[in-house]
Design a protein around this motif. Structure first.
Motif, mmCIF file in Angstrom:
data_model
loop_
_atom_site.group_PDB
_atom_site.id
_atom_site.type_symbol
_atom_site.label_atom_id
_atom_site.label_comp_id
_atom_site.label_asym_id
_atom_site.label_seq_id
_atom_site.Cartn_x
_atom_site.Cartn_y
_atom_site.Cartn_z
ATOM 1 N N ASN A 1 60.279 32.440 -18.067
ATOM 2 C CA ASN A 1 60.178 33.636 -18.910
ATOM 3 C C ASN A 1 60.291 33.297 -20.396
ATOM 4 O OD1 ASN A 1 59.837 36.450 -19.214
ATOM 5 N ND2 ASN A 1 62.027 36.731 -19.520
ATOM 6 N N GLY A 2 59.594 32.241 -20.799
ATOM 7 C CA GLY A 2 59.617 31.820 -22.197
ATOM 8 C C GLY A 2 60.345 30.509 -22.416
ATOM 9 N N HIS A 3 61.296 30.194 -21.550
ATOM 10 C CA HIS A 3 61.974 28.899 -21.665
ATOM 11 C C HIS A 3 61.070 27.830 -21.049
ATOM 12 C CE1 HIS A 3 65.644 26.458 -22.241
ATOM 13 N NE2 HIS A 3 65.093 25.719 -21.296
ATOM 14 N N PRO A 4 60.891 26.688 -21.714
ATOM 15 C CA PRO A 4 59.986 25.661 -21.188
ATOM 16 C C PRO A 4 60.510 25.030 -19.896
ATOM 17 C CG PRO A 4 61.162 24.854 -23.127
ATOM 18 C CD PRO A 4 61.462 26.317 -23.021
ATOM 19 N N VAL A 5 59.774 25.271 -18.822
ATOM 20 C CA VAL A 5 60.130 24.680 -17.531
ATOM 21 C C VAL A 5 58.902 24.758 -16.627
ATOM 22 C CG1 VAL A 5 61.014 26.885 -16.638
ATOM 23 C CG2 VAL A 5 61.756 24.741 -15.581
ATOM 24 N N ALA A 6 58.735 23.760 -15.796
ATOM 25 C CA ALA A 6 57.639 23.729 -14.831
ATOM 26 C C ALA A 6 58.121 22.954 -13.613
ATOM 27 C CB ALA A 6 56.394 23.073 -15.432
ATOM 28 N N ALA A 7 57.379 23.074 -12.523
ATOM 29 C CA ALA A 7 57.804 22.384 -11.306
ATOM 30 C C ALA A 7 56.616 22.140 -10.392
ATOM 31 C CB ALA A 7 58.865 23.208 -10.566
ATOM 32 N N VAL A 8 56.780 21.164 -9.524
ATOM 33 C CA VAL A 8 55.843 20.918 -8.430
ATOM 34 C C VAL A 8 56.641 20.979 -7.138
ATOM 35 C CG1 VAL A 8 54.272 19.272 -7.339
ATOM 36 C CG2 VAL A 8 54.325 19.473 -9.829
ATOM 37 N N VAL A 9 56.177 21.791 -6.211
ATOM 38 C CA VAL A 9 56.810 21.908 -4.896
ATOM 39 C C VAL A 9 55.866 21.270 -3.887
ATOM 40 C CG1 VAL A 9 57.765 23.495 -3.184
ATOM 41 C CG2 VAL A 9 57.861 24.078 -5.623
ATOM 42 N N ALA A 10 56.412 20.425 -3.006
ATOM 43 C CA ALA A 10 55.552 19.695 -2.076
ATOM 44 C C ALA A 10 56.171 19.626 -0.689
ATOM 45 C CB ALA A 10 55.297 18.278 -2.594
ATOM 46 N N ARG A 11 55.308 19.449 0.298
ATOM 47 C CA ARG A 11 55.789 19.205 1.654
ATOM 48 C C ARG A 11 56.548 17.881 1.677
ATOM 49 N NH1 ARG A 11 52.378 18.024 5.162
ATOM 50 N NH2 ARG A 11 50.427 17.891 3.988
#
Length: 230
Positions: free
Chosen positions: A75-85
């Protein structure tokens, strides 16, 4: 040979063209049959924007091999992710070395968890569905006055308004889209354009938007189209 198939569940960059759940199911089946990893890109369409669950791939019933998350996550704060099996992650950890200085940042993770809490506690999935459906319906109602509105489509609070030169031929009107986009900015409403011809107004308001605030968007579209055709 292709290694991965990336799919935005609403084809956001292609003009916001929501596919049927069966389409996603079939294309995922074909990808896996060819040995290709299916990656669900939820950077724009995820985190409840469709109002049909947190993720746009959900209605298809298909579990992706990987999921990419981004902008809405914090929500505006820099963050990202990858979700994987797990089998993909386990293989990656054995065969490849990966290091990230800022990976797992506790402040970013706290922001991401807070976003999920608010989506749940404030009923934002239901709000996205209700206000989004009302917004689309109201914009469709403008088509009688503004024949340049060739189509209105989307899910929840991801809405595309296709502008055309002629409703019969559906010839894209990129120039009008730019005029309307700038006209809405002058009226205090920020949107963008998308699609191959950039003639689709891309409307994706905050999930907390109210019906009264959505009405402001409709009024801005109406006024901007009127001014552009004056």
């Amino acid at each position: 040979k292709a290694a991965a198939l990336y799919l935005d569940g609403l084809f956001t960059a292609d003009g916001i063209v929501p596919p049927s759940p069966r389409y996603l199911e079939l294309i995922a089946e074909r990808a896996r049959a060819a040995g290709v990893v299916y990656v669900a890109d939820e950077v724009q369409a995820g985190h409840g924007r469709t109002g049909q669950g947190l993720w746009s791939f959900g209605p298809s019933g298909v579990t992706p091999d990987l999921v990419t998350l981004g902008k809405p996550m914090g929500n505006g704060h820099p963050v990202a992710a990858v979700v994987a099996r797990s089998e993909i992650v386990d293989h990656f950890g054995v065969d490849h070395e990966f290091f990230s200085t800022f990976g797992g940042n506790p402040v970013a993770c706290a922001a991401a968890l807070a976003v999920l809490d608010v989506i749940d506690s404030e009923g934002l999935l239901a709000n996205a569905a209700t206000v989004g459906n009302g917004l689309q319906s109201a914009i469709r109602g403008l088509a009688g006055t503004h024949p340049a509105i060739g189509d209105v489509r989307g899910r929840g609070l991801m809405v595309g308004v296709e502008l055309v030169v002629d409703p019969a031929t559906r010839e894209p009107d990129e120039q009008l889209a730019a005029q309307v986009m700038n006209g809405m900015r002058e009226r205090g409403v920020l949107i963008s354009a998308t699609g191959r011809e950039r003639n689709v107004l891309k409307i994706r308001p905050p999930l907390v938007i109210s019906a009264d605030q959505a009405a402001i968007i409709v009024e801005a579209i109406d006024a901007s189209l009127t001014a552009a055709n004056a």
